[in-house]
Scaffold this motif. Structure first.
Motif, PDB file in Angstrom:
ATOM      1  N   VAL A   1      -8.164   7.496  -4.534  1.00 50.64           N
ATOM      2  CA  VAL A   1      -8.823   6.868  -5.681  1.00 50.64           C
ATOM      3  C   VAL A   1      -8.738   5.342  -5.588  1.00 50.64           C
ATOM      4  CG1 VAL A   1      -8.794   6.631  -8.199  1.00 50.64           C
ATOM      5  CG2 VAL A   1      -8.357   8.859  -7.154  1.00 50.64           C
ATOM      6  N   LEU A   2      -7.670   4.832  -4.974  1.00 49.53           N
ATOM      7  CA  LEU A   2      -7.466   3.386  -4.890  1.00 49.53           C
ATOM      8  C   LEU A   2      -8.125   2.745  -3.669  1.00 49.53           C
ATOM      9  CD1 LEU A   2      -3.706   3.030  -5.926  1.00 49.53           C
ATOM     10  CD2 LEU A   2      -5.730   2.527  -7.296  1.00 49.53           C
ATOM     11  N   LYS A   3      -8.583   3.538  -2.727  1.00 50.84           N
ATOM     12  CA  LYS A   3      -9.093   2.967  -1.477  1.00 50.84           C
ATOM     13  C   LYS A   3     -10.340   2.095  -1.659  1.00 50.84           C
ATOM     14  CE  LYS A   3      -6.857   6.244   1.604  1.00 50.84           C
ATOM     15  NZ  LYS A   3      -6.991   7.327   2.606  1.00 50.84           N
ATOM     16  N   PRO A   4     -11.279   2.441  -2.540  1.00 46.95           N
ATOM     17  CA  PRO A   4     -12.396   1.510  -2.766  1.00 46.95           C
ATOM     18  C   PRO A   4     -11.932   0.164  -3.323  1.00 46.95           C
ATOM     19  CG  PRO A   4     -12.968   3.695  -3.536  1.00 46.95           C
ATOM     20  CD  PRO A   4     -11.501   3.730  -3.217  1.00 46.95           C
ATOM     21  N   LEU A   5     -10.899   0.175  -4.163  1.00 47.29           N
ATOM     22  CA  LEU A   5     -10.345  -1.068  -4.696  1.00 47.29           C
ATOM     23  C   LEU A   5      -9.733  -1.907  -3.572  1.00 47.29           C
ATOM     24  CD1 LEU A   5      -9.431  -2.837  -7.121  1.00 47.29           C
ATOM     25  CD2 LEU A   5      -7.354  -1.434  -7.202  1.00 47.29           C
ATOM     26  N   ILE A   6      -8.997  -1.241  -2.686  1.00 48.80           N
ATOM     27  CA  ILE A   6      -8.393  -1.932  -1.548  1.00 48.80           C
ATOM     28  C   ILE A   6      -9.476  -2.544  -0.663  1.00 48.80           C
ATOM     29  CG2 ILE A   6      -7.069  -1.582   0.573  1.00 48.80           C
ATOM     30  CD1 ILE A   6      -5.508   0.614  -0.958  1.00 48.80           C
ATOM     31  N   GLN A   7     -10.516  -1.768  -0.395  1.00 50.04           N
ATOM     32  CA  GLN A   7     -11.612  -2.242   0.444  1.00 50.04           C
ATOM     33  C   GLN A   7     -12.335  -3.411  -0.210  1.00 50.04           C
ATOM     34  OE1 GLN A   7     -12.304  -1.205   3.536  1.00 50.04           O
ATOM     35  NE2 GLN A   7     -13.908  -2.771   3.674  1.00 50.04           N
ATOM     36  N   ASN A   8     -12.532  -3.330  -1.521  1.00 46.06           N
ATOM     37  CA  ASN A   8     -13.224  -4.389  -2.250  1.00 46.06           C
ATOM     38  C   ASN A   8     -12.469  -5.710  -2.158  1.00 46.06           C
ATOM     39  OD1 ASN A   8     -13.369  -5.682  -5.390  1.00 46.06           O
ATOM     40  ND2 ASN A   8     -15.309  -5.311  -4.350  1.00 46.06           N
ATOM     41  N   THR A   9     -11.153  -5.650  -2.304  1.00 44.08           N
ATOM     42  CA  THR A   9     -10.338  -6.868  -2.210  1.00 44.08           C
ATOM     43  C   THR A   9     -10.391  -7.449  -0.804  1.00 44.08           C
ATOM     44  OG1 THR A   9      -8.842  -6.030  -3.919  1.00 44.08           O
ATOM     45  CG2 THR A   9      -8.033  -7.823  -2.542  1.00 44.08           C
TER      46      THR A   9
ATOM     47  N   CYS B   1       1.574   6.982  -6.653  1.00 45.33           N
ATOM     48  CA  CYS B   1       0.522   7.977  -6.907  1.00 45.33           C
ATOM     49  C   CYS B   1       1.019   9.392  -6.623  1.00 45.33           C
ATOM     50  CB  CYS B   1      -0.703   7.678  -6.042  1.00 45.33           C
ATOM     51  SG  CYS B   1      -1.661   6.250  -6.576  1.00 45.33           S
ATOM     52  N   GLU B   2       1.649   9.571  -5.477  1.00 45.00           N
ATOM     53  CA  GLU B   2       2.086  10.912  -5.082  1.00 45.00           C
ATOM     54  C   GLU B   2       3.129  11.473  -6.038  1.00 45.00           C
ATOM     55  OE1 GLU B   2       3.348  10.447  -1.065  1.00 45.00           O
ATOM     56  OE2 GLU B   2       1.305  10.590  -0.244  1.00 45.00           O
ATOM     57  N   GLU B   3       3.992  10.603  -6.551  1.00 40.41           N
ATOM     58  CA  GLU B   3       5.017  11.070  -7.494  1.00 40.41           C
ATOM     59  C   GLU B   3       4.403  11.583  -8.790  1.00 40.41           C
ATOM     60  OE1 GLU B   3       7.564   7.709  -7.882  1.00 40.41           O
ATOM     61  OE2 GLU B   3       8.714   8.158  -6.055  1.00 40.41           O
ATOM     62  N   GLN B   4       3.172  11.157  -9.074  1.00 40.09           N
ATOM     63  CA  GLN B   4       2.486  11.591 -10.299  1.00 40.09           C
ATOM     64  C   GLN B   4       1.301  12.514  -9.996  1.00 40.09           C
ATOM     65  OE1 GLN B   4       3.894  10.884 -13.184  1.00 40.09           O
ATOM     66  NE2 GLN B   4       5.447   9.708 -12.052  1.00 40.09           N
ATOM     67  N   ASN B   5       1.292  13.061  -8.762  1.00 39.03           N
ATOM     68  CA  ASN B   5       0.223  13.979  -8.341  1.00 39.03           C
ATOM     69  C   ASN B   5      -1.170  13.354  -8.470  1.00 39.03           C
ATOM     70  OD1 ASN B   5       1.976  16.207  -7.736  1.00 39.03           O
ATOM     71  ND2 ASN B   5       2.167  16.574  -9.944  1.00 39.03           N
TER      72      ASN B   5
ATOM     73  N   TYR C   1       0.840  -1.203   0.000  1.00 39.70           N
ATOM     74  CA  TYR C   1       0.000   0.000   0.000  1.00 39.70           C
ATOM     75  C   TYR C   1       0.874   1.251   0.000  1.00 39.70           C
ATOM     76  CZ  TYR C   1      -3.974  -2.943   1.487  1.00 39.70           C
ATOM     77  OH  TYR C   1      -4.953  -3.889   1.580  1.00 39.70           O
ATOM     78  N   SER C   2       1.923   1.217   0.815  1.00 39.20           N
ATOM     79  CA  SER C   2       2.822   2.365   0.914  1.00 39.20           C
ATOM     80  C   SER C   2       3.516   2.643  -0.417  1.00 39.20           C
ATOM     81  CB  SER C   2       3.860   2.112   2.012  1.00 39.20           C
ATOM     82  OG  SER C   2       4.794   3.168   2.090  1.00 39.20           O
ATOM     83  N   LEU C   3       3.962   1.586  -1.086  1.00 38.72           N
ATOM     84  CA  LEU C   3       4.600   1.755  -2.396  1.00 38.72           C
ATOM     85  C   LEU C   3       3.599   2.284  -3.421  1.00 38.72           C
ATOM     86  CD1 LEU C   3       6.794  -1.484  -2.603  1.00 38.72           C
ATOM     87  CD2 LEU C   3       7.515   0.836  -1.984  1.00 38.72           C
ATOM     88  N   SER C   4       2.375   1.786  -3.338  1.00 40.49           N
ATOM     89  CA  SER C   4       1.323   2.260  -4.241  1.00 40.49           C
ATOM     90  C   SER C   4       1.052   3.744  -4.022  1.00 40.49           C
ATOM     91  CB  SER C   4       0.050   1.446  -4.008  1.00 40.49           C
ATOM     92  OG  SER C   4      -0.997   1.911  -4.818  1.00 40.49           O
TER      93      SER C   4
ATOM     94  N   LEU D   1       8.329   1.968 -13.791  1.00 42.47           N
ATOM     95  CA  LEU D   1       8.966   1.904 -12.475  1.00 42.47           C
ATOM     96  C   LEU D   1      10.368   2.496 -12.546  1.00 42.47           C
ATOM     97  CD1 LEU D   1       7.778  -1.635 -11.350  1.00 42.47           C
ATOM     98  CD2 LEU D   1       6.979   0.579 -10.498  1.00 42.47           C
ATOM     99  N   GLN D   2      10.700   3.308 -11.545  1.00 44.55           N
ATOM    100  CA  GLN D   2      11.922   4.109 -11.625  1.00 44.55           C
ATOM    101  C   GLN D   2      13.088   3.551 -10.825  1.00 44.55           C
ATOM    102  OE1 GLN D   2      10.774   8.101 -10.562  1.00 44.55           O
ATOM    103  NE2 GLN D   2       9.334   8.304 -12.268  1.00 44.55           N
ATOM    104  N   THR D   3      12.869   2.497 -10.054  1.00 48.02           N
ATOM    105  CA  THR D   3      13.973   1.925  -9.279  1.00 48.02           C
ATOM    106  C   THR D   3      14.061   0.428  -9.534  1.00 48.02           C
ATOM    107  OG1 THR D   3      12.693   1.371  -7.292  1.00 48.02           O
ATOM    108  CG2 THR D   3      13.528   3.636  -7.470  1.00 48.02           C
ATOM    109  N   GLU D   4      15.272  -0.102  -9.396  1.00 40.38           N
ATOM    110  CA  GLU D   4      15.476  -1.535  -9.585  1.00 40.38           C
ATOM    111  C   GLU D   4      14.761  -2.341  -8.510  1.00 40.38           C
ATOM    112  OE1 GLU D   4      16.860  -3.226 -12.112  1.00 40.38           O
ATOM    113  OE2 GLU D   4      16.889  -1.243 -13.069  1.00 40.38           O
ATOM    114  N   THR D   5      14.674  -1.773  -7.313  1.00 42.98           N
ATOM    115  CA  THR D   5      13.986  -2.481  -6.227  1.00 42.98           C
ATOM    116  C   THR D   5      12.522  -2.712  -6.567  1.00 42.98           C
ATOM    117  OG1 THR D   5      15.462  -1.575  -4.535  1.00 42.98           O
ATOM    118  CG2 THR D   5      13.317  -2.376  -3.793  1.00 42.98           C
ATOM    119  N   LEU D   6      11.851  -1.670  -7.054  1.00 37.72           N
ATOM    120  CA  LEU D   6      10.444  -1.812  -7.417  1.00 37.72           C
ATOM    121  C   LEU D   6      10.271  -2.783  -8.584  1.00 37.72           C
ATOM    122  CD1 LEU D   6       9.084   1.843  -7.112  1.00 37.72           C
ATOM    123  CD2 LEU D   6       8.647  -0.087  -5.593  1.00 37.72           C
TER     124      LEU D   6
END
Length: 251
Positions: free
Chosen positions: A186-194, A177-181, A170-173, A226-231
């Protein structure tokens, strides 16, 4: 039953059925504040534990608990720890009567569980200790399970996947989002649905997304974003795991 209890484990209902006689915290001001709520004594040194207590509950980090277990002995007092990954044998020198209460819940001081249905896992080294720890556990929840230490270790491992790793995703997600403003809400209903769906279905059977569809074109586009090798490694590994799980259910 008189309890000596660490502050992190305090529940509002515990003092109704049991007498809390002392709170110990390394932060003396914190101990004093909690003690004033429960009208009991307080201290900041383990050597100051009240001698009249029947039960001592340790809610500590694993390494601190092990250090105390190797340094102190409380004879025949019932010692209860709240660690999910510590086995009773690891603290066997602390007392002849040891038990564990593990709340299968992500506990934070500011967000203690309110529901009496939160699962509680108990275990003990003797039948008498098991009976006593069960009485205490019933003060916290009505949803109590008795698992041995090996079972509890695997449940703790499963909880890390279900809760800690999921929250990190969730934190990575949110970071993406924040990096792209983009508002993460917007994703919270999807999280709740799952979260709602897994209450009623096998998670493996409700998996969706490009990985389970083997949609390599979409996956390649995601990897380019994705901008990092870790991700990228996380994306690769989770996608591979999803596909492996799908193949397992096919056979």
């Amino acid at each position: 039953m008189a309890l000596e209890i660490s502050p992190v484990f305090l529940q509002k209902k515990l003092h109704i059925k049991h007498k809390i006689i002392q709170i110990i915290s390394k932060d003396i001001n914190h101990a004093k504040q909690l003690a004033s709520q429960y009208h009991c004594q307080y201290a900041n040194q383990i050597e100051q534990i009240h001698q009249d207590t029947d039960v001592i509950i340790f809610a500590l980090k694993d390494d601190v608990l092990l250090q105390i277990a190797n340094s102190y002995s409380f004879q025949d007092k019932l010692i209860i720890h709240t660690a999910g990954s510590i086995h009773l044998d690891e603290i066997k020198n602390i007392s002849n009567h040891i038990a564990s209460i593990w709340c299968v819940y992500s506990i934070q001081k500011e967000m203690l569980p309110l529901s009496e249905s939160v699962p509680i896992v108990i275990n003990a080294n003797t039948e008498d200790s098991l009976l006593n720890v069960n009485v205490i556990a019933q003060s916290i929840s009505q949803n109590i399970f008795h698992f041995n230490d090996e079972q509890k270790s695997f449940l703790h491992l499963a909880a890390v996947f279900a809760n800690n790793f999921t929250n990190h995703l969730y934190s990575l997600s949110q970071q993406i989002c924040e990096e792209q403003n983009i508002n993460f809400d917007v994703l919270k209903p999807l999280i709740q649905n799952t979260a709602e769906k897994v209450k009623h279905a096998n998670p493996a059977l409700i998996q969706t997304g490009p990985a389970i569809r083997h949609d390599q074109q979409t996956m390649d586009k995601h990897l380019q974003l994705l901008q990092t090798e870790t991700l990228k490694k996380i994306y690769h590994l989770l996608s591979f795991s999803i596909q492996q799980k799908k193949e397992k259910y096919r056979t």
